[in-house]
Write an enzyme that holds these catalytic residues in place. Sequence first.
Site, PDB file in Angstrom:
ATOM      1  N   SER A   1       0.740  -1.093  -0.001  1.00 33.77           N
ATOM      2  CA  SER A   1       0.057  -0.072   0.013  1.00 33.77           C
ATOM      3  C   SER A   1       0.881   1.245  -0.230  1.00 33.77           C
ATOM      4  O   SER A   1       2.052   1.040   0.615  1.00 33.77           O
ATOM      5  CB  SER A   1      -0.960  -0.049   1.185  1.00 33.77           C
ATOM      6  OG  SER A   1      -1.587  -1.095   1.287  1.00 33.77           O
TER       7      SER A   1
HETATM    8  N1  SAH Z   1      -1.091  -4.668   4.104  1.00 34.14           N
HETATM    9  C1  SAH Z   1      -0.398  -5.306   2.740  1.00 34.14           C
HETATM   10  C2  SAH Z   1      -1.072  -4.800   1.851  1.00 34.14           C
HETATM   11  C3  SAH Z   1      -1.069  -6.061   0.601  1.00 34.14           C
HETATM   12  S1  SAH Z   1      -2.315  -5.843  -0.753  1.00 34.14           S
HETATM   13  C4  SAH Z   1       1.068  -4.661   2.760  1.00 34.14           C
HETATM   14  O1  SAH Z   1       1.319  -4.015   3.761  1.00 34.14           O
HETATM   15  O2  SAH Z   1       1.864  -4.999   2.007  1.00 34.14           O
HETATM   16  C5  SAH Z   1      -3.501  -6.913  -0.069  1.00 34.14           C
HETATM   17  C6  SAH Z   1      -3.322  -8.360   0.277  1.00 34.14           C
HETATM   18  O3  SAH Z   1      -4.485  -8.853   0.756  1.00 34.14           O
HETATM   19  C7  SAH Z   1      -2.768  -9.357  -0.818  1.00 34.14           C
HETATM   20  O4  SAH Z   1      -1.581  -9.884  -0.441  1.00 34.14           O
HETATM   21  C8  SAH Z   1      -3.712 -10.168  -1.135  1.00 34.14           C
HETATM   22  O5  SAH Z   1      -3.170 -11.509  -1.383  1.00 34.14           O
HETATM   23  C9  SAH Z   1      -4.450 -10.385   0.332  1.00 34.14           C
HETATM   24  N2  SAH Z   1      -5.755 -10.749   0.433  1.00 34.14           N
HETATM   25  C10 SAH Z   1      -6.579 -10.733  -0.556  1.00 34.14           C
HETATM   26  N3  SAH Z   1      -7.963 -11.261   0.005  1.00 34.14           N
HETATM   27  C11 SAH Z   1      -7.669 -11.963   0.979  1.00 34.14           C
HETATM   28  C12 SAH Z   1      -8.201 -12.702   2.054  1.00 34.14           C
HETATM   29  N4  SAH Z   1      -9.738 -13.147   1.583  1.00 34.14           N
HETATM   30  N5  SAH Z   1      -7.362 -13.268   3.065  1.00 34.14           N
HETATM   31  C13 SAH Z   1      -6.311 -12.774   3.294  1.00 34.14           C
HETATM   32  N6  SAH Z   1      -5.531 -12.294   2.326  1.00 34.14           N
HETATM   33  C14 SAH Z   1      -6.303 -11.677   1.385  1.00 34.14           C
END
Ligand code: SAH
Length: 223
Positions: A73
């Site tokens: 993000s």
């Molecule tokens: N907080 C992260 C942002 C990553 S983007 C950071 O600091 O880098 C969002 C993430 O959510 C992705 O890695 C994606 O695989 C995950 N995601 C999407 N749906 C999900 C679910 N149902 N359960 C767990 N993770 C999920």
Amino acid sequence: MRMHMKPEATGSGLTSQRVRDRLVERLRANGINDERVLNAIRTVPRHLFIDEVLASRAYEDTALPIGQGQTISQPWVVARMTEALMESEPRKVLEVGTGSGYQAAVLAALGLEVHTVERIGELLRVARKRFRTLGLTVRSKHDDGRAGWPENGPFDAILVTAAAPALVDELKAQLVPGGVLIAPVGPANSQSLVRIRQRADGGFDEEVLAPVVFVPLLSGTVD
Ligand code: SAH
């Protein structure tokens, strides 16, 4: 802050402390004013949460690809979500969507007890290595985070870092009374960052904090 930095964590040139300090000043100019949050962002080396070829862009205020079609993000969004969460002085938090591990690391640097769930096994493996390298304690599991982590709950706060058309009831149910849930809600490319807080009568108060863009919250898991 409980971090024991190895030499590569301190960075140089475009990944140096000076560049990180400049990002913090930019976040402050853009309305982030919780000093604890700014300090955590000043401390956590974001360049270690992305691929080396992108490291020189780590302290731009932008989302960056982390593989598997996912993104780390934008720093302002991490800061705003964290600030919104810290207002309720939580101790134990759940993050849904570990991704690179950066948001979880910022929460751990704030001294919170962090639980995080990621559906893509490969991303989680890399994130866990980063937590170890930085000496951060983060509890994590490979699962569909829409189910939360009931065995470890309830949580003072839950952060969802992937977008869904609506708030997930299963997650609401894992909040302590008075707990907050912060999540991007809405269709692809146009979501609102929403914070809900449980009232004494069991209902929820809802506020819209900012327009945001997140990758989608998906179901099931992948290796
Ligand atoms: N907080 C992260 C942002 C990553 S983007 C950071 O600091 O880098 C969002 C993430 O959510 C992705 O890695 C994606 O695989 C995950 N995601 C999407 N749906 C999900 C679910 N149902 N359960 C767990 N993770 C999920």
